[in-house]
Design a protein around this motif. Sequence first.
Motif, PDB file in Angstrom:
ATOM      1  N   ALA A 119      50.582  75.111  33.557  1.00  0.00           N
ATOM      2  CA  ALA A 119      50.461  73.941  34.439  1.00  0.00           C
ATOM      3  C   ALA A 119      50.858  74.293  35.866  1.00  0.00           C
ATOM      4  O   ALA A 119      50.271  73.790  36.832  1.00  0.00           O
ATOM      5  N   SER A 208      41.405  63.604  39.098  1.00  0.00           N
ATOM      6  CA  SER A 208      41.235  63.806  37.651  1.00  0.00           C
ATOM      7  C   SER A 208      42.420  64.535  37.034  1.00  0.00           C
ATOM      8  O   SER A 208      42.901  64.155  35.953  1.00  0.00           O
ATOM      9  N   ILE A 209      42.929  65.563  37.703  1.00  0.00           N
ATOM     10  CA  ILE A 209      44.056  66.317  37.136  1.00  0.00           C
ATOM     11  C   ILE A 209      45.357  65.540  37.284  1.00  0.00           C
ATOM     12  O   ILE A 209      46.241  65.612  36.422  1.00  0.00           O
ATOM     13  N   ALA A 212      45.270  63.290  34.393  1.00  0.00           N
ATOM     14  CA  ALA A 212      45.501  64.067  33.175  1.00  0.00           C
ATOM     15  C   ALA A 212      46.977  64.424  33.025  1.00  0.00           C
ATOM     16  O   ALA A 212      47.552  64.292  31.937  1.00  0.00           O
ATOM     17  N   PHE A 213      47.610  64.871  34.112  1.00  0.00           N
ATOM     18  CA  PHE A 213      49.026  65.236  34.045  1.00  0.00           C
ATOM     19  C   PHE A 213      49.888  64.028  33.678  1.00  0.00           C
ATOM     20  O   PHE A 213      50.861  64.160  32.938  1.00  0.00           O
ATOM     21  N   CYS A 215      49.025  61.626  31.835  1.00  0.00           N
ATOM     22  CA  CYS A 215      48.811  61.320  30.416  1.00  0.00           C
ATOM     23  C   CYS A 215      49.802  62.081  29.534  1.00  0.00           C
ATOM     24  O   CYS A 215      50.198  61.593  28.466  1.00  0.00           O
ATOM     25  N   LEU A 243      45.038  66.957  25.190  1.00  0.00           N
ATOM     26  CA  LEU A 243      45.238  66.777  26.628  1.00  0.00           C
ATOM     27  C   LEU A 243      45.222  68.110  27.366  1.00  0.00           C
ATOM     28  O   LEU A 243      44.631  68.241  28.445  1.00  0.00           O
ATOM     29  N   SER A 244      45.870  69.106  26.791  1.00  0.00           N
ATOM     30  CA  SER A 244      45.922  70.427  27.413  1.00  0.00           C
ATOM     31  C   SER A 244      44.523  71.021  27.548  1.00  0.00           C
ATOM     32  O   SER A 244      44.151  71.550  28.598  1.00  0.00           O
ATOM     33  N   ALA A 247      42.500  68.879  30.222  1.00  0.00           N
ATOM     34  CA  ALA A 247      42.954  69.090  31.600  1.00  0.00           C
ATOM     35  C   ALA A 247      42.553  70.458  32.121  1.00  0.00           C
ATOM     36  O   ALA A 247      42.034  70.589  33.246  1.00  0.00           O
ATOM     37  N   LYS A 248      42.764  71.489  31.325  1.00  0.00           N
ATOM     38  CA  LYS A 248      42.447  72.849  31.774  1.00  0.00           C
ATOM     39  C   LYS A 248      40.942  73.055  31.890  1.00  0.00           C
ATOM     40  O   LYS A 248      40.460  73.699  32.847  1.00  0.00           O
ATOM     41  N   LEU A 251      39.676  71.166  35.088  1.00  0.00           N
ATOM     42  CA  LEU A 251      39.975  71.879  36.332  1.00  0.00           C
ATOM     43  C   LEU A 251      39.104  73.122  36.465  1.00  0.00           C
ATOM     44  O   LEU A 251      38.524  73.379  37.529  1.00  0.00           O
TER      45      LEU A 251
END
Length: 262
Positions: A119, A208-209, A212-213, A215, A243-244, A247-248, A251
């Motif tokens: 992260a 968006s990130i 996500a973070f 969340c 989620l991980s 999110a990744k 991005l």
Amino acid sequence: MKIFSKSESVSDVELQKLNRMNKVAAVLHGSQGLVMLFLATAFALPVTTGYLTFNETTEKLDSATTTLFEVRFALLIVAFLFMSFAAHLIISTVYRKKYESDLKLGINKARWFEYALSASTMMVAIAMLVGIYDIGALIAIFALTAGMNMMGLVMEIHNQTTKITNWLSYVIGCFLGAIPWVMIAIFFWASSAYGSSAPAFVYAIYVSIFVAFNCFAINMYLQYKKTGKWSRYIYGEKVYIILSLVAKSALAWQVFAGTLRP
């Protein structure tokens, strides 16, 4: 009352499904990293540092900037994808026994160490896209994000010994994690006010990130509030994995579409 008992009941079937989930996550992270590595362009951004220099004309000290090195941006993206690949692979194989026993106690130490690295690398990538190139600022962003995630580990370890959930580390983690987003927002504002606005895809990445973070924080909050399905720690663990990955992936491919396409 305490949120998770010392011996939460988790069936073998649930653990097998979770193990498959970790293996699938490993494959998806790793395969995306490989695709990015081979398809991405050599787009690079500088890492700089500031210093003082004596102006002989004015006889005063002036600030100056120099480029220390350049970072091939695709390598930053590949780095956090491969970090997650390695973490899920280790968790689903050699660390599996310890991982599963910890889940029954309401803790996953491996997650927080991985997030502290992956992260934080993600935040450095976002910062550089906005125009933050100073090595000191980038180190601070990395460290603050890592600190936020280590507070997640402290939250889980500390609450192994409490009768009532203690939220102090959660609050500190949220505070630490907010600072890099504020720093990036300031650069957005400065660019719009005094320079040129960042491309639209960079704004999309920020929003968006950021969502996500947040969340992840919500997921932990629901776990410790014992809300609905989150009353079982293993459910929150599954949400963390999803989620991980989301999110990744989000991005990585937003950056690819914006700057790394051949």
